[in-house]
Motif scaffolding. Structure first.
Motif: not given
Length: 369
Positions: A165-170, A172, A238, A262, A264
Motif C-alpha cells: 500500500i505504501l509503495q502503490a502511491s509512488h 510511475r 510496485n 519512497i 511521505f
C-alpha cells in the motif's frame, strides 16, 4: 516406509492455503523483480501472469498425484510408480536439492542479520542459534510445523500488504512503457524463471497423510497459489513503478530499495524499509522449518532410523556447515540461478512424470479411512 505421526494429528484441509503461502514465501520473494526484469524488462509483470498459469497447472498435477495416494507421501508411493532402483535415485536427488536450498536459506539469514540487526555478531553463532530454533519445532513432527505456520502467517502477510500500500502511491506508469518492446520471447523466459522461484510447492507431495480430507485439497491449494502470485505481482509492479528498470538492474534487493525511495512529507517515519525486516525473518524461519522437516524426515523414512531427534539435529548441523562454506554473498547469488533450474526439475517435471506414469501403470493407494 511410513511416517508414524502422519495419522496421529489430522489437519483441516482448508489450512492448506496458509501452509503454502508461509512455506513458499521466503527471502527470494523480495528479489523476484530483479530476476524477472533482467529477462523481461518492464514487461516482467506479464511474465508473472504467464508464469502463474504454469504454476496453477502444476499445482493441479501435484494435488491430483497426492489425492491418488491419500495415505502415502511421495517417498512412499514413488517406489510403487517408478520401481525401487529409480525411486532411490529420485530420493537422493530430492535430499540433495533440499540440503542445497537449506544452505542458501541460512546464508540469506546471515546476510539479513548482519545488515539489519546485529552487524558485529559472529555469523556462525547467529546461524546456529537460528537453526536450533527450527530444530526445536521440527522434532515434534509435521503437525507441529503446520501449527507454527498458522501462528506466524499474520506476521508475514500483513506487513507485506502494508508495504504494498505504501509503495502503490509512488508508482510511475511511464516506467512500464513501452509494452512488449522486446517481443514475446523475453516474457516467456521470464515466465519460466518465475516458475523456478517456487521452492516449497513440493510440500504438497508430503502433506497428504496429514490432511483430514486430501481429496478436497485442490481449491485451498489453488487459493494459496493465487494469493502468492498476487503478492509477487504486486511486489514486481510496485518495484518497477517506483524504481524503474535501470535502478532494478543494479540493486541487490529491489524490494528494499523501493521502500528506501519512497517518502511521505510530515509523516513521523523516515526509513520505511524497516517494515520489511519482520516479514523477512518470519519468511526465512518458516521456510527453514518446512525444508528441515522434509530433509531430515526424508532421511529418517528412507533409512528407517528410529532416532529422529538426533537425525534432525545432525541435518541442521550439516545445513549450517554448508551455509558457512560460502565465501561471500555474491557467490550464493550466482549459484541460485542454477537452483532455479533445478527447482523446475524437482517441483514441476518429476511430479508431472510421476502422475503420468501412475496413470499409465494404474497405480494408486487406498482411500483414507
Amino acid at each position: 516406509m511410513s511416517i508414524k505421526d502422519s495419522v496421529a494429528d489430522r489437519i483441516d484441509v482448508r489450512v492448506l492455503a496458509i501452509v503454502l503461502i508461509v512455506s513458499i514465501v521466503e527471502f527470494e520473494v523480495f528479489v523476484i523483480p530483479k530476476g524477472t526484469t533482467r529477462l523481461a524488462g518492464q514487461d516482467a509483470w506479464l511474465s508473472i501472469l504467464l508464469g502463474s498459469a504454469i504454476i496453477a497447472v502444476n499445482t493441479f498435477f501435484l494435488v491430483k498425484l497426492t489425492s491418488r495416494f491419500p495415505q502415502e507421501n511421495f517417498f512412499e508411493f514413488s517406489a510403487k510408480v517408478w520401481g525401487k532402483p529409480l525411486s532411490i535415485v529420485i530420493w537422493l536427488g530430492y535430499l540433495s536439492y533440499w540440503l542445497i536450498f537449506l544452505s542458501f536459506l541460512l546464508q540469506d539469514f546471515n546476510v539479513v542479520n548482519e545488515t539489519f540487526f546485529v552487524r558485529e555478531a559472529n555469523p556462525a553463532i547467529a546461524v546456529v542459534l537460528f537453526a536450533l530454533g527450527a530444530v526445536w519445532v521440527v522434532v515434534y513432527g509435521f503437525a507441529a510445523v503446520i501449527r507454527l505456520l498458522q501462528m506466524l502467517a499474520p506476521f508475514l502477510v500483513l506487513p507485506l500488504i502494508f508495504v504494498a500500500i505504501l509503495q502503490a502511491s509512488h508508482i510511475r506508469l511511464e516506467n512500464f512503457q513501452p509494452v512488449l518492446a522486446g517481443g514475446v520471447m523475453p516474457v516467456l523466459k521470464g515466465a519460466v524463471l518465475f516458475a523456478g522461484f517456487w521452492q516449497g510447492l513440493e510440500v504438497l507431495l508430503f502433506i497428504g497423510p496429514f490432511l483430514n480430507k486430501p481429496g478436497q485439497a485442490l481449491k485451498p491449494a489453488l487459493a494459496g497459489v493465487g494469493l502468492l502470485t498476487l503478492l509477487a505481482l504486486v511486489q514486481t509492479v510496485n518495484v518497477i513503478g517506483v524504481l524503474g528498470i535501470e535502478h532494478i538492474e543494479v540493486a541487490i534487493w529491489p524490494g528494499f530499495n523501493a521502500m528506501s525511495a519512497i517518502s511521505f512529507p510530515g509523516f513521523p517515519v523516515e526509513r520505511y524499509e524497516l517494515f520489511l525486516t519482520l516479514p523477512w525473518i518470519v519468511a526465512i524461519f518458516t521456510t527453514l522449518c518446512v525444508f528441515l522437516y522434509l530433509f531430515s524426515f526424508g532421511i529418517i523414512q528412507a533409512l528407517q532410523i528410529p532416532y529422529r531427534k538426533l537425525v534432525v539435529l545432525l541435518c541442521a548441523a550439516v545445513a549450517v556447515g554448508a551455509s558457512l562454506l560460502f565465501p561471500n554473498y555474491a557467490l550464493k547469488v550466482q549459484y541460485f540461478d542454477a537452483l532455479t533450474v533445478t527447482t523446475i526439475v524437482f517441483v514441476l517435471l518429476i511430479p508431472s512424470l510421476t502422475l503420468m506414469l501412475a496413470v499409465i501403470r494404474k497405480k494408486e493407494g487406498r482411500d483414507v479411512e
